[in-house]
Design an enzyme around this catalytic site. Structure first.
Site, short mmCIF file in Angstrom:
data_model
loop_
_atom_site.label_atom_id
_atom_site.label_comp_id
_atom_site.label_asym_id
_atom_site.label_seq_id
_atom_site.Cartn_x
_atom_site.Cartn_y
_atom_site.Cartn_z
CG ASP A 126 8.16 -8.32 -5.79
OD1 ASP A 126 8.03 -7.49 -4.86
OD2 ASP A 126 7.31 -9.21 -6.02
CD GLU A 127 6.30 -3.28 -2.79
OE1 GLU A 127 6.00 -2.08 -2.95
OE2 GLU A 127 6.06 -3.91 -1.75
CE1 TYR A 151 10.51 -0.88 1.11
CE2 TYR A 151 8.84 -1.76 -0.38
CZ TYR A 151 9.96 -1.94 0.42
OH TYR A 151 10.53 -3.19 0.50
#
EC number: 4.2.1.46
Length: 315
Positions: A126-127, A151
């Site tokens: 979900d990031e 990331y």
């Protein structure tokens, strides 16, 4: 005839949980491809070798020779967990994240495109959506990607790469994006293991900034059951969000764990992380409505099981 699957990153936290689930609940043959980084569990790979349906291949998904060794047969599916995933490490050294998360995904997509597997399940996060304000609705599958650290940018890049292969080459692929996971086998650098470790040592629990960042927590085994369901019934070309519907601030999370351990609430507020997202929340209604997924483990039960595992394994 029993199916055969390749699981990348199957010696890591969620990949190992999924590997064990598949061996336990299906008759499939499982091959794990993993380069055994610091966050892996090589001892668990040795134990699993006792199962005649399990095979381990040590290798790096970004290295073509290792891909070729793993794809020595045609698989019914590739479930792609392998990734560099620690945000702090990506901020200080982004290159391994680009190499593994982007180039590695490219090599796997190419292998599937060449007929080495019938399907690719790309495990994302979900990031990739960025963060939310307190009153914003939860992320849906159509929320624009807006990553805020190296990331999440590397994962968003790999998502877009897979989607481009779906549109350009008709690659049979599905993307899953999950909220924060917790449970047995998670590396000690992650948040919940860190809280448990500090509490057991009588040390203050470190919290970034004010500790009021909000995350949606899901027990890893429930995540893996969702992936298994998507593997079996999901539609190629689709994205499925997986979430726990369990939003808590980091400070609230720490308090729950400390209370469970019978420890005093001692916190150490440290300088906030660069690019620290304020809130994540996942809308998993598509997965629930279309495929019938439901989480089975409550947060209270999951935390208790997680604490017990770290106590038993002295991590």
């Amino acid at each position: 005839m029993a199916k055969s699957y390749l699981i990348t990153g199957g010696a890591g936290f969620i990949g190992l949980t999924f590997t064990k689930l598949m061996l336990r609940e299906t008759d499939a043959r499982i091959t794990v491809l993993d380069k055994l980084t610091y966050a892996s569990h090589p001892e668990e790979m040795e134990k699993l070798k006792q199962n005649s349906r399990f095979r381990f291949v040590k290798g790096d998904i970004s290295v073509q020779e290792d891909i070729d060794r793993a794809f020595d047969e045609t698989y019914d599916g590739v479930i792609h967990f392998a990734a560099e995933s620690h945000v702090d490490r990506s901020i200080s050294q982004a290159e391994p994240f680009i190499t593994t998360n982007v180039m590695g995904t490219y090599r796997l997509a190419e292998a599937v495109l060449k007929g080495k597997a019938k399907k690719l399940i790309h495990i994302s996060t979900d990031e990739v959506y960025g963060d939310l304000k307190a009153d914003d609705p939860a992320f849906t599958e159509t929320t624009p990607l807006s990553p805020n650290n190296p990331y999440s940018a590397s994962k968003a890049s790999s998502d877009l790469l897979v989607l481009s292969y779906v549109k350009t080459h008709k690659l049979p692929a599905i993307i899953t994006r999950c909220s924060n996971n917790y449970g047995p086998y998670q590396h000690s650098e992650k948040m919940i293991p860190t809280i448990i470790r500090h509490a057991k040592q009588g040390l203050p629990v470190p919290l970034y900034g004010d500790g009021l960042q909000i995350r949606d927590w899901l027990f890893a085994e429930d995540h893996c059951r969702a992936i298994k369901l998507i593997l079996e019934k999901g539609t190629d070309g689709e994205v499925y969000n997986i979430g726990g519907g369990n939003e808590r601030t980091n400070k609230e999370l720490a308090s729950v764990i400390l209370k469970h351990l019978g420890c005093e609430e001692l916190f150490a507020h440290v300088e906030d992380r660069k690019g620290h997202d304020r809130r994540y929340a996942i809308n998993a209604s598509k997965l629930k409505n279309e495929l019938g997924w439901r989480q089975e483990v409550t947060f209270e039960e999951g935390i208790a099981r997680t604490i017990q595992w770290y106590t038993d394994n002295d991590r």
